[in-house]
Design an enzyme around this catalytic site. Structure first.
Site, PDB file in Angstrom:
ATOM      1  CG  ASP A  53     100.180  50.370  -7.643  1.00  0.00           C
ATOM      2  OD1 ASP A  53      99.038  50.068  -7.264  1.00  0.00           O
ATOM      3  OD2 ASP A  53     100.610  51.524  -7.613  1.00  0.00           O
ATOM      4  CG  HIS A  93      98.324  45.847  -4.942  1.00  0.00           C
ATOM      5  ND1 HIS A  93      97.875  46.032  -6.232  1.00  0.00           N
ATOM      6  CD2 HIS A  93      99.051  46.965  -4.633  1.00  0.00           C
ATOM      7  CE1 HIS A  93      98.299  47.190  -6.694  1.00  0.00           C
ATOM      8  NE2 HIS A  93      99.006  47.785  -5.749  1.00  0.00           N
ATOM      9  CE1 TYR A 106      96.726  55.641  -8.235  1.00  0.00           C
ATOM     10  CE2 TYR A 106      98.704  56.547  -7.228  1.00  0.00           C
ATOM     11  CZ  TYR A 106      97.893  55.469  -7.509  1.00  0.00           C
ATOM     12  OH  TYR A 106      98.234  54.217  -7.075  1.00  0.00           O
TER      13      TYR A 106
END
Length: 398
Positions: free
Chosen positions: A185, A376, A319
């Site tokens: 990630d 994930h 982000y």
């Protein structure tokens, strides 16, 4: 003669401790949640389902014990040190085996060091977990800037590149002159940047997400069935599973108000990351039937860490930084990776990258494997399988 300690490079012990008042406040807020009406579809296509969140709320406010994870964390050697003006928290567990390989592992969003805790024992002391002393690691687990117990950046610029540079500083400060790095990630983007920066001492990297695939989608092969399936999964992510990414990469401050004001709002936002993980987490709360290590307590350990530290907004800002990094680097050839690359694809990942994709992005790939289970949050969900992959990936670099 007195000794002067440089506060900017000092490494200080750290312990987790929150007041009972903070814990009670979280329970009160959970109990006071105003839930929306039930979704109008039989699946999660409108978002996190009411039944799932109500089951989570009941357990969180009534049975969950935050003190348990405090004790678990405080049983480990934890430290903080200031790097480039930000206080960085990290767990540092040295192996009892003399020739262990130093390893720095980076978590992602919506994760934390909690998702990596069950890998520490097998990685640092493999002989106690059915492995060989030759596979031992000294493990360093930093909390990303703005996440968990690390400080919040007060200035712009903390995307994957500067974090990668900070991690190199951390490993140097710990005295490691030869080490490897791992990440998934956000951690995969940071580890990718470490590989491209090639700091002194870094000899190899391992990742379990092709973090830059979005930016190089047009050059990724699409001829074989696995390649077409990966493209379909990537398309599905960028069209139907992209909500959290879009909001956090454009308006992290806006969603941040909700993330710091409502525990259930925070939980819903974190659970809505990807379909595979969501269904497994929902199954743990609604059916009491966890998949792998994704139990009710483990899930709430991570969510509660975000709540208690108040890092929902500051974590989301990465982000925003990453989105601008992607925009600025669009169409540009990134610097080559300076070290061998190893990669494991887990079937439940956002998009399970085939070997051809990995080798397109990383021509220096020396190890690739497709695991038979896991998603994930691979290290969290399947810590034993994940540990075996890390051992195998770096074995040739010892």
């Amino acid at each position: 003669m007195s000794t002067i300690i440089d506060r900017t490079t000092a490494i200080r012990p750290f312990a987790v401790e929150f007041s009972q008042e903070q814990i009670d406040d979280a329970r009160r807020r959970i109990a006071a949640t105003r839930f929306p009406s039930r979704e109008l579809v039989p699946d999660r296509s409108q978002g996190v389902q009411l039944t799932t969140l109500q089951a989570l709320a009941r357990y969180w406010s009534g049975e969950y014990d935050w003190r348990r994870v405090e004790r678990r964390l405080n049983a480990l050697p934890q430290f903080t040190t200031e790097i480039d003006g930000v206080e960085i928290h990290f767990i540092h567990v040295r192996s009892p085996h003399e020739n262990a390989m130093p390893l720095i592992m980076t978590h992602g969003w919506p994760g934390s060091v909690v998702e990596l805790l069950d890998t520490i024992g097998p990685l640092t002391d493999p002989t106690a977990h059915g492995g060989s002393a030759e596979d031992a690691f000294h493990v360093v687990l930093p909390s990303l800037p703005g996440y968990g117990f690390s400080g919040e950046p007060t200035e712009l610029g903390w995307e994957n590149g500067p974090i990668a540079s900070a991690w190199a500083t951390l490993m140097d400060r710990l005295g490691y002159t030869r080490y490897v790095a791992q990440g998934g990630d956000v951690g995969a983007a940071v580890t990718d940047a470490m590989g491209r920066q090639g700091p002194d001492g870094l000899i190899g990297i391992h990742m379990n997400l092709l973090a830059l695939a979005i930016g190089v989608k047009d050059i990724l092969p699409a001829e074989s069935e696995p390649e077409r399936a990966a493209h379909a999964a990537l398309d599905a992510f960028t069209t139907d599973g992209f909500g959290y990414f879009l909001e956090q990469s454009t308006r992290p401050q806006t969603i941040g108000y909700s993330l710091l004001d409502s525990p259930i709002g925070l939980a819903a936002w974190m659970l809505d990351h990807d379909t595979d993980s969501y269904l497994k987490i929902s199954r743990a709360f609604v059916d009491g039937d966890p998949v792998g290590n994704l139990t009710r307590d483990e899930i709430l350990d991570n969510i509660t860490l975000y709540w208690m530290t108040g890092t929902g907004a500051s974590a989301a800002r990465w982000y925003w930084e990453f989105g601008r990094f992607l925009a600025a680097s669009h169409g540009q050839t990134p610097p080559p990776v300076q070290v061998p690359v190893t990669f494991t694809t887990f079937p439940g990942e956002l998009f399970a990258s085939p070997r051809s994709w990995v080798e397109t992005v990383y021509p220096t790939t020396t190890y690739f494997n497709e695991a038979d289970r896991g998603g994930h949050f691979a290290a969290w969900e399947e810590p034993e399988l994940f540990t075996a992959e890390v051992r195998a990936a770096f074995r040739s670099l010892r």
